[in-house]
Every structure is written in C-alpha cells, then in structure tokens.
Design a protein around this motif. Structure first.
Motif, PDB file in Angstrom:
ATOM      1  N   THR A 112     -14.662  -1.546   3.129  1.00  0.00           N
ATOM      2  CA  THR A 112     -13.319  -1.331   2.604  1.00  0.00           C
ATOM      3  C   THR A 112     -12.383  -1.395   3.822  1.00  0.00           C
ATOM      4  O   THR A 112     -12.845  -1.408   4.956  1.00  0.00           O
ATOM      5  CB  THR A 112     -13.261   0.013   1.835  1.00  0.00           C
ATOM      6  OG1 THR A 112     -11.928   0.227   1.378  1.00  0.00           O
ATOM      7  CG2 THR A 112     -13.665   1.188   2.708  1.00  0.00           C
ATOM      8  N   TYR A 135      -2.642  -7.224  -0.213  1.00  0.00           N
ATOM      9  CA  TYR A 135      -3.986  -7.338  -0.807  1.00  0.00           C
ATOM     10  C   TYR A 135      -4.729  -8.507  -0.188  1.00  0.00           C
ATOM     11  O   TYR A 135      -4.130  -9.383   0.438  1.00  0.00           O
ATOM     12  CB  TYR A 135      -3.911  -7.496  -2.329  1.00  0.00           C
ATOM     13  CG  TYR A 135      -3.557  -8.888  -2.819  1.00  0.00           C
ATOM     14  CD1 TYR A 135      -2.231  -9.312  -2.887  1.00  0.00           C
ATOM     15  CD2 TYR A 135      -4.546  -9.788  -3.224  1.00  0.00           C
ATOM     16  CE1 TYR A 135      -1.901 -10.578  -3.341  1.00  0.00           C
ATOM     17  CE2 TYR A 135      -4.221 -11.054  -3.686  1.00  0.00           C
ATOM     18  CZ  TYR A 135      -2.905 -11.447  -3.736  1.00  0.00           C
ATOM     19  OH  TYR A 135      -2.578 -12.704  -4.189  1.00  0.00           O
ATOM     20  N   LYS A 165     -17.180  -8.400   0.950  1.00  0.00           N
ATOM     21  CA  LYS A 165     -17.482  -7.069   1.473  1.00  0.00           C
ATOM     22  C   LYS A 165     -18.991  -6.884   1.522  1.00  0.00           C
ATOM     23  O   LYS A 165     -19.740  -7.616   0.876  1.00  0.00           O
ATOM     24  CB  LYS A 165     -16.902  -5.996   0.536  1.00  0.00           C
ATOM     25  CG  LYS A 165     -15.393  -6.037   0.387  1.00  0.00           C
ATOM     26  CD  LYS A 165     -14.729  -5.345   1.552  1.00  0.00           C
ATOM     27  CE  LYS A 165     -13.247  -5.076   1.309  1.00  0.00           C
ATOM     28  NZ  LYS A 165     -12.440  -6.308   1.438  1.00  0.00           N
ATOM     29  N   ASP A 219      -9.051  -6.132  -2.664  1.00  0.00           N
ATOM     30  CA  ASP A 219      -8.604  -4.791  -2.297  1.00  0.00           C
ATOM     31  C   ASP A 219      -7.138  -4.843  -1.893  1.00  0.00           C
ATOM     32  O   ASP A 219      -6.715  -5.741  -1.163  1.00  0.00           O
ATOM     33  CB  ASP A 219      -9.474  -4.164  -1.207  1.00  0.00           C
ATOM     34  CG  ASP A 219      -9.803  -5.099  -0.054  1.00  0.00           C
ATOM     35  OD1 ASP A 219      -9.914  -6.321  -0.272  1.00  0.00           O
ATOM     36  OD2 ASP A 219      -9.952  -4.612   1.089  1.00  0.00           O
ATOM     37  N   TYR A 247      -3.567  -2.416  -0.730  1.00  0.00           N
ATOM     38  CA  TYR A 247      -3.146  -1.173  -0.083  1.00  0.00           C
ATOM     39  C   TYR A 247      -1.631  -1.132  -0.063  1.00  0.00           C
ATOM     40  O   TYR A 247      -0.998  -2.052   0.447  1.00  0.00           O
ATOM     41  CB  TYR A 247      -3.691  -1.128   1.349  1.00  0.00           C
ATOM     42  CG  TYR A 247      -5.189  -1.375   1.409  1.00  0.00           C
ATOM     43  CD1 TYR A 247      -6.095  -0.331   1.212  1.00  0.00           C
ATOM     44  CD2 TYR A 247      -5.699  -2.659   1.599  1.00  0.00           C
ATOM     45  CE1 TYR A 247      -7.465  -0.559   1.224  1.00  0.00           C
ATOM     46  CE2 TYR A 247      -7.066  -2.896   1.611  1.00  0.00           C
ATOM     47  CZ  TYR A 247      -7.944  -1.844   1.427  1.00  0.00           C
ATOM     48  OH  TYR A 247      -9.304  -2.074   1.433  1.00  0.00           O
ATOM     49  N   CYS A 269      -4.334   2.717  -3.041  1.00  0.00           N
ATOM     50  CA  CYS A 269      -5.237   1.569  -2.882  1.00  0.00           C
ATOM     51  C   CYS A 269      -5.818   1.197  -4.232  1.00  0.00           C
ATOM     52  O   CYS A 269      -5.914   2.024  -5.142  1.00  0.00           O
ATOM     53  CB  CYS A 269      -6.297   1.803  -1.814  1.00  0.00           C
ATOM     54  SG  CYS A 269      -7.672   2.801  -2.321  1.00  0.00           S
ATOM     55  N   GLY A 312      -8.664  -1.540  -6.100  1.00  0.00           N
ATOM     56  CA  GLY A 312      -9.756  -2.486  -5.916  1.00  0.00           C
ATOM     57  C   GLY A 312     -10.216  -3.136  -7.209  1.00  0.00           C
ATOM     58  O   GLY A 312     -10.144  -2.525  -8.283  1.00  0.00           O
TER      59      GLY A 312
END
Lengths: 566, 566
Positions: free
Chosen positions: A109, A133, A138, A159, A161, A440, A442
């Motif tokens: 993350t 984003y 990941k 993801d 933020y 955040c 996801g």
C-alpha cells in the motif's frame, strides 16, 4: 479479433488445485495461468477483461476529480520506519535488501509514499483538497494464497489518497469517492452492497467496504431486509432491545451438572433454551488483567468490538485455562457472573432477561434462577456480540439477513494518522501550520474479475456482463471453409460490427460446431451469433445471449445484431 | 483539463543532484519525483506522457499482430535455475525470499516465464508463430542508478517474446517487429537510428538497437554518411582495406627509447606517425594462455570482438604486468611482434603497412623498419579494433561518422538458447518434436520520455512532440478574473477544442502572464494560445508553437487554432 490470430487456451478438465468456481473457470477458459503460489499471468483473453475493469475505474476516478499518478512498487524502509509501520506490518509485507544492503519492501500500500510526495510539494491550504490515485501492481505475502486471482500475492490494485484541510472536507470527498465507487461497481455489472466496515490496521474513523455478493465470499455481511443498514458482520452493531427486563421470579438454586461444560450441553441437560443462559468468557485485557465478558448463551463474542472496548483494548487474548483455574478455582466450563472474582462487562443482550442459568464458578455445578442486581451486581454493558440473522437492524429499520460477499473495494476516512506520523503540514489562510486530514480508497482490480465470475456463471462457463467481457460478440460460422455464403456473411458481419465500434471476435479456426459452442460458453462472451447455410437460406442468423436458455433467429443483417446489443 | 484542478509542481531552481538536462527538466517541470536511488514517481503530468508512449507502443504492437498479456513481476527462482541464469545474473537482479523462505526475484526480464507458459499451452506447430508482449514494471538493481528515469532501477518496459517453427519464420517476425519499432519511434517524434548491436548476455545470433540521438547519450554509434550502415561502436565491424601491402624498404633496426612506453611517446620520440606503429597488447585468454593482439598505433581494442574470437573467448582479461614480465622478460611498454614469445593475432589494419615501428621486447628499446613475414611470421588476422570516425563503412558505402545515442529499443533473434534450456518443444507436421526458435523485443517505455527531452528542449524547458505531450494545447488567458470577454473566449475555446477531441489545458490559476508563460515553456506544451483584451479587440488570439522564435496573431476562433494543430 480473429480467433485464428488470437489463440484460446481452453480445457475441459477442472484443474485439481482450484477450489472455487472462478478460479476453475479462469484456468479452464484460458484467462489466467499460474506461475507460482499466488502468482498468476493474465493471458491475452484475461488481460482484455482486466483492462476493461481498469479503464472503468480510471474513467470514474477521473470524472470524480482524482488525479492519476504512478508511484514505485519498491519502497525504502525509511518511510515505513517514519510512519511506525515497518515494525507492525508482519510477514505479509515482502521485505528485501538491495545490492547495497539497504532495506526495502514491495509496497503492499502507499500511504507513506504519497505522504512523502505531498510533504515535498504542498505548502499551502490553497493546494488542498487533492486526491491522487494509481492503478498498480501490489504484493502481499499471504500466508495461504488461494482462489486464484481472488487472493493472489501479486495483484492489481487501484489505490487513492486524498488530503484535506478539515474533517468536513474529508467527509465530502469520502462521499464523492463513495459515489464514484458506486458507479464503478454498477458499470462493471456487479450485484454489490456497501457495508460498514472495520478499519483494521489501516486505521481511521470511518470506513465502508464494497462487496460483490457471492455464496463463495469470504466475508459475512449483515444487511437489513426492509431497511438500508448494511455492515460487515465483524463491524455490525447490535443495540439493546429497549424492553424492560422482567422481574426476578425464581430463587437462585445451585444445580449439579457433572461434565456439562458447553452452553449446548447445559441447555439440554437443564432443559432451558440457550437464550435463557448467560455464558461468561474470560479475556486477558491488553493491560494484563482478567475481565469476564457475559454473553447470552446463543451469542458469539465479536473480538473486534472487544478490542475496541477501552477496558479490554488491543491486543487482548482469551485467558488460558490455568489462569482461569487460578482466579476462579474451577474449570472454564463452569463460569458465571454470580460470585465472579473478576470485573464483568456484559453484552446488552445478556442483561435483558431474568431468572437465567449460568455457571456456578464451581466444577460440575451451574445456577438456575440467577438474576442481575440481586445475585450479582448490575454489570457494565456494551455492544460486544456478533450480530445474528433475525436481529432487528441497529437503526431500527428492518431485520438483519446474512449474505456472503467478496470485498472489491474499501474506503476510509483516515484522519490524521499518517499525516501526523509523517509530519505533514500546510499553512492555513491565517498562516498557521495545520496537519491535513487524509482519506484512502482502494479497489482490488484483478480480484473484481474473479468476483464477478463467482456471481455470474453457469455449468458451462463464465457469463460476462457486457462492460467487462473480453469481446461483446462472438461470431460462429458453421462450415466457413466449405460455404462461400457463410464465409462472406461472417466476414461481412465481423467487418460491420468492428466498424460500428463493437468488439467482436470471429471464430475462424475451423472448429466443429460443438467445440466452437463449448468454447463460446466457457469463455463467456455475452452475445453469440451463429451463421450457417440453413439460416442464410431464410436470410437469418441465429442469436443467443449467453444467459438465455435458447437461441432465436434474427434477420441476417448487422443492424439486427446491433439491435440485440442495445 | 483546468490547471486549477490539475496542479503543476514547477520549480525555477535546477536540482543539485540532477546531472542531465532531461532529469533536471522532468524534476523542475513536475513530471517526476524521486523516492529513492533509481526510484521515481510519475506525477499526473508525467504519467500523461508515459501513458501516451505506452499507448503508441501498444497500438503498433497490436497492429503487428502481437498479443498483449501480463506476467507477474515476482518470479520463482526455479525458472531461472532451469535456464541456468540464476547463477549468472549477478547483483543487478534483485533477489529475495518470501515468508516461506523460498527464493524469488523481481523480474528484470521474462524469457523464463514466457517459456514456462508456452511450454504448458503449446503442443503443435499449428499454434506457431506467436508473439506475446507486455507493458510492465521491471527492476534492475543498477550499481549506480543515474539520470533520473533514464537509468532508473524500477522502470516501465515493453517486452515481447515470439516463437517460431524455424529460423526463416523468426527472421520474418524480427523484421515485422523492426517495422513496428520504426513506426513507434517515428510516431513518438524521435530522431533515431537503428544500429547493429551486440547481443550481450541475452544471447542469440542477431540483434539491433533503436537509438534516440542525443549528445548526452551513453552509447557511441557508428553511422555511415552516404550509406546505410549503422552500428553501435561496440558492434561496428571494420574490414581490411583490400590494398596490397607495400614492400619492405627499410632494414630492421633496434633503437634505444628510454622511458618511452606509450605509442604517443614513441611516435613523438622517433618522429613517426601513430599509423606507422604496431602495438601489441597481451591478454589472458578464457583458456588460460597468453595471446598477443597486434593493433595499429592509433587504434583501440574492441573487447567484445576479442571475446568473440575463438582463440581468446569470454571471459578473457588483460594480462597482468608480472605475467608479461615473465613471458617477455620486459615491461608492458616495450612489446612487439618481432621475437614475440607468444602467439599473435593481428587486427587487419595492423598488417597493411610495411617498415613499421614496434616494441623490441626489451626494456627501453623499440624496432624501426620492422616488416611482417620478414622479421616475424605473417600473423593470423581478424577484426579486433574499434571503428574510427572517417573509416570507410564496412559495407563499402559511405564513411563512418559518430553519433551519441540513448538506447530506446533492442530486438533480438535469440534462436534456441532459451527454448532449449527450458525444454520447449512442439510437434511439427510430421509429428516430430522440434525446439522452437525464439525472438525477443524490448522498449524502455519510461526511458523514452527522458530520451526525447534530451533531444528536444531549449533553455526554457521541454519541447514535446505533439504525440507524447501531456496536453497538445495550453490556453493562457490574461486577466481572466478581470475581463469577462477574456474569460468567455478562453472557456469557449477550451470547450471547442475539447469537443474536437484535442487535449487542451486551460491555465485558469489566475497567475501573472510571466509566471504563466514560464510554466508553459517549462512543461513544454507544443501549442500555446494567449487570449487577452488587446487581441480580442481585433478579434485575435496570439498563437505560438513552442519551437517558434516568436508568436503570431491568428483569428480568435477555434477553427484558426485547429488549423495550427494540423
């Protein structure tokens, strides 16, 4: 696309090590291939679906005003040490050293990295709010990766933020993202629920999960029928019934119950319903002391709620039998609130009835006719149990029903957890340094493909929603190599659909009809057009939606096919 | 895009640790940010350019018939052990263990993985040829990452792998890819050369590199002016002149040359041109023996050519002074072919002249008037030297000139190196198992952005080619907040361009003109339209191409702007 140039790699056999339907079908239909535990390659057919999901996510994130960037997958340990997470992430975080023996991780993350960048480039409140984003690979080193791309170690994630001057603006963006996610899941064609969630070790005040409903889902969801409440069971609240407790009517009586240790055994032995029993669990609180938790006999402890109770807190653990023996002088099977030597906290439902049965804190003995306030003190109460099907919704509207879901998205109001730890600040309008609020958001992009299959398949294969199918239409010509009319009609339909911007596949491999149709069903293209001499004699194509029970004849024109796609 | 919603992060100062222009400009213009050594984030502006390059690559690969897939970045060690590369990849390959202590690497390339998949799914010659590609993040743990994204550790790469039944078909696909690459580099707007290359440790028979020409390039290229020959200097051939050697006319004479060890010193001391001297290098061949390599005094050894000579082979090394002393009885500075105690291989150019000067294999002494075949044996000859500017092209057409280039792409005919090592085989038409021939084709997608900047910038900033600019047009309204006419004209032009499918940015930040223009030049948007009250009074916009010396007035219409974009 011509299948002669776009090879399918389909198989009839169900792979032995694939437990869930989506994993089996994605392997059989040639969407993915395994490289190692939790490591999958996306074959061209699969990548088309993955690309469509990514693109829907991207379009809706852009439309919601988020800005796409791309951060490195490899992250220096220093950032995680700064946030304090290097020590707490555990084995799930893949760590390694580079050639100079410096510590890095493969980012699971990116809170730390985005904070690092925002810290460099953001100085003023005028630059906020902002929402960055990325759609990126990941890695989470799951102990037991399983279910194919559903719980892979390497996976594709979106993801995002966001950073804000105050909590009101964070909340605004949170609901902006909630709206974008709702559009994303809707466009993908998923049947989903938004549920309240526990924020876990990500932290923060408020979070919700987006679940794709499927019987194979790993999460249990509590959804109010006849209401709007919905929560992951681990986060679902319960409320006191509000009904006054009946008065005590029985006398306290100690009963011999030799060897009867479980609630079920006692209930049967003493002929009282489980709902008439109070059970007492003993935990070792984070502070070290023992605490008794009283629950109704049919209820289960919700450990996440317990961990959030200030007197229990995290990390707590269930007390060891020897600790119980020492404190109570008896075994775990005979505990109760009457004469309890340690503090008791009771779930609301455990104090709502009179004349209850409970352990007598004495081996092989229980009480009946026990009453709170008479035989023991009225305990502190709290919401500590798992919700049950049939419970009234905590908001008073509707009755709880359980669903199983696959978590596809999770949105969080993080607050200042990371911005404080990473020492972020901007100057406000008055020139004062303030710590931004952070959110955040996801989405498990690769998991979504599998989740939709769990929800949408039949015995013959996948049934893709149009929006994420690798191709929307599959043209199946019968005897293309023998019939010039079939070949011409197929080629001309293929050209017309392509011209109209429809992603069509032409099965020009020269397979027998049976094999062609089996592949068509397995790979799950939503619209199938069969072209044969028999139909063409009547100027007709055979059309079938993947979900329809049977085919129908339609005029042998591109327009008639396009009409079916509308 | 409105810049009020799409923040720029520009800076005037040149970052101290950025050596090359592209790195400086990408940081200053807010395209990238550093996270760690060789680790860069792409900010939204940069990601737009990266996305455009990726998309051009994708479109041309698709048009050439290649199939996109996506393989994991994390690869199990077993595959690399199978190919034999686990032991030879060195520190550049990032290795780590997962939680179960199994070995993995962050894939620097994917030959092993694609072979693994092809082995599983390909059984018959009917499935060949096939060409798979992916656009994916790679990691190479460079000892000294530098120049920003030009030589980063984590970077975006397009890698393709093709499989064929025979070498003729491999060659056909190789040239198919060569065509696709030529279209990609052309569309991106780069001035590039395709040059013959050394295949390095990837292996294979034939390879070419695609170089973006730039003075800062790390590679030296030999390109024939007035011809078509082009090669990386490390791979550029040289040929014998074809002129017969003049007859010996001088007698061999030993001359005292105290302390004169280098060719330059001897040339000056003895007053002979460097081209009249033969120098002898001594190498320790892969087999262990010493071999003398004779070169013309002004020529340099090409170590790659030496390593390919069967008698020298790889890995060879320059002989140590003590080994030379032992074999020759003198120091390194006085060696020559006359009376040489070890076998000699001469570069073609070293045997083309008579009466040469060379070391006398005796400290402080040289010979003059030395002649091959008279004073020493006629040596074995080979192509062993670096090409020089002014050399005739090895194909006889034109004269070699040097350029510097940045490697953006590399295509290889690998042959059976990996297919054999990974035990791939398919059945041919006769039912016989055959090992497929393999090609591989790479493009450094993220490096391309930097390389184009190296080639295309001025003192004020980047100058993007239209095809990969983050936006094609930047609209700069002067005093938008004060003038309703300017605001309306700017908004209406922005809407019209967007409507016409042009990616336009509107600078609605309310900056002063100077700051606005400085940002415009720095970020390098190719077309700039300035809208002010003065121009509007004459129904005019000011238009300037980023490369043009000055602006021009054009009619204040979207059509006039669109005309400029054609």
């Amino acid at each position: 696309m011509r299948l002669s140039k776009f090879p399918l790699h389909t198989a009839k056999e169900t792979p032995a090590d694939a437990e869930v339907v989506s994993h089996q079908l994605m392997l059989r239909a040639g969407y993915i291939r395994k490289l190692g535990a939790g490591l999958y390659s996306w074959l061209p057919l699969g990548l088309r679906t993955l690309g469509k999901i990514s693109q829907i996510v991207r379009e809706e994130m852009n439309a919601a005003g988020a800005l796409e960037l791309l951060m490195p997958a490899v992250q220096p340990a220093e950032l995680w040490q700064e946030s304090g997470r290097w020590g707490v992430m555990g084995d799930e975080m893949l760590r390694f050293k580079d050639r100079h023996k410096n510590d890095f991780c493969y980012g699971p993350t990116h809170e730390e990295v985005i904070c690092h960048h925002v810290k460099q480039d953001f100085r003023s409140y005028k630059q906020l709010p902002v929402n960055f984003y990325q759609i990126q690979t990941k890695f989470r080193d799951e102990r037991r990766p399983r279910f194919g791309v559903m719980r892979a170690r390497e996976f594709l994630m979106k993801d995002a933020y966001s950073f804000h001057l105050d909590t009101a603006d964070l909340e605004r963006e949170y609901y902006n993202m909630r709206g974008a996610y709702t559009r994303i899941f809707t466009r993908i064609g998923a049947d989903f629920r938004v549920v309240k969630a526990d924020s876990g070790n990500i932290g923060g005040a408020m979070s919700e999960e987006f679940h794709i409903l499927a019987g194979s889902g790993e999460d249990l969801l509590a959804v109010a029928e006849g209401g709007t409440y919905a929560a992951n069971v681990e986060a679902a609240e319960t409320r006191p019934s509000g009904q006054p407790r009946a008065a005590a009517s029985a006398a306290l009586e100690k009963v011999s119950t030799p060897g009867q240790k479980t609630c079920e055994q006692v209930s049967k032995f003493m002929n009282v319903p489980l709902t008439g029993k109070v059970k007492l669990l003993v935990v070792k609180a984070a502070g070290g002391g023992l605490i008794g938790i009283a629950l109704r006999g049919d209820h289960e402890l919700n450990e996440i709620k317990a961990a959030k109770h200030p007197k229990i807190a995290s990390p707590f653990e269930m007390a060891k039998p020897e600790d119980v023996q020492k404190a109570f002088g008896c075994e775990v099977g005979y505990l109760g609130p009457v004469g309890c030597p340690i503090p008791v906290i009771a779930d609301h439902a455990a104090v709502e009835f009179a004349d209850f049965v409970c352990g007598a804190n004495d081996n092989d003995h229980h009480y009946k006719g026990a009453n709170w306030g008479r035989d023991c003190a009225e305990p502190e109460t709290a919401d500590l149990r798992q919700v049950c099907e049939g419970d009234p919704s905590p908001d008073g509207k509707g009755v709880i029903k359980f669903y199983r879901g696959i978590e596809g998205g999770h949105i969080f109001q993080l607050g200042q957890k990371y911005t404080k730890a990473m020492s972020l600040s901007v100057l406000d309008a008055q020139g004062q340094a303030v710590t931004p609020e952070m959110g955040c958001y996801g989405i498990g992009v690769s998991r979504m493909a599998a989740a939709v299959i769990e929800q949408s398949h039949d015995a013959n294969g996948i049934i893709w929603p149009d929006a994420i199918a690798p191709f929307r239409v599959l043209i199946c010509p019968i005897g293309m190599d023998k019939s010039a009319a079939v070949k011409e009609a197929a080629e001309s339909l293929y050209a017309a659909l392509t011209q109209a911007g429809i992603e069509a596949a032409l099965d020009d491999r020269g397979q027998r009809p049976g094999a062609m149709f089996a592949d068509a069903d397995l790979i799950g293209i939503p619209h199938r057009v069969v072209i044969g001499d028999k139909g063409l004699a009547n100027a007709q194509f055979e059309y079938k939606h993947r979900r329809a029970a049977s085919a129908e004849m339609i005029p042998a024109t591109a327009e008639a096919v396009l009409e079916k796609l509308r």
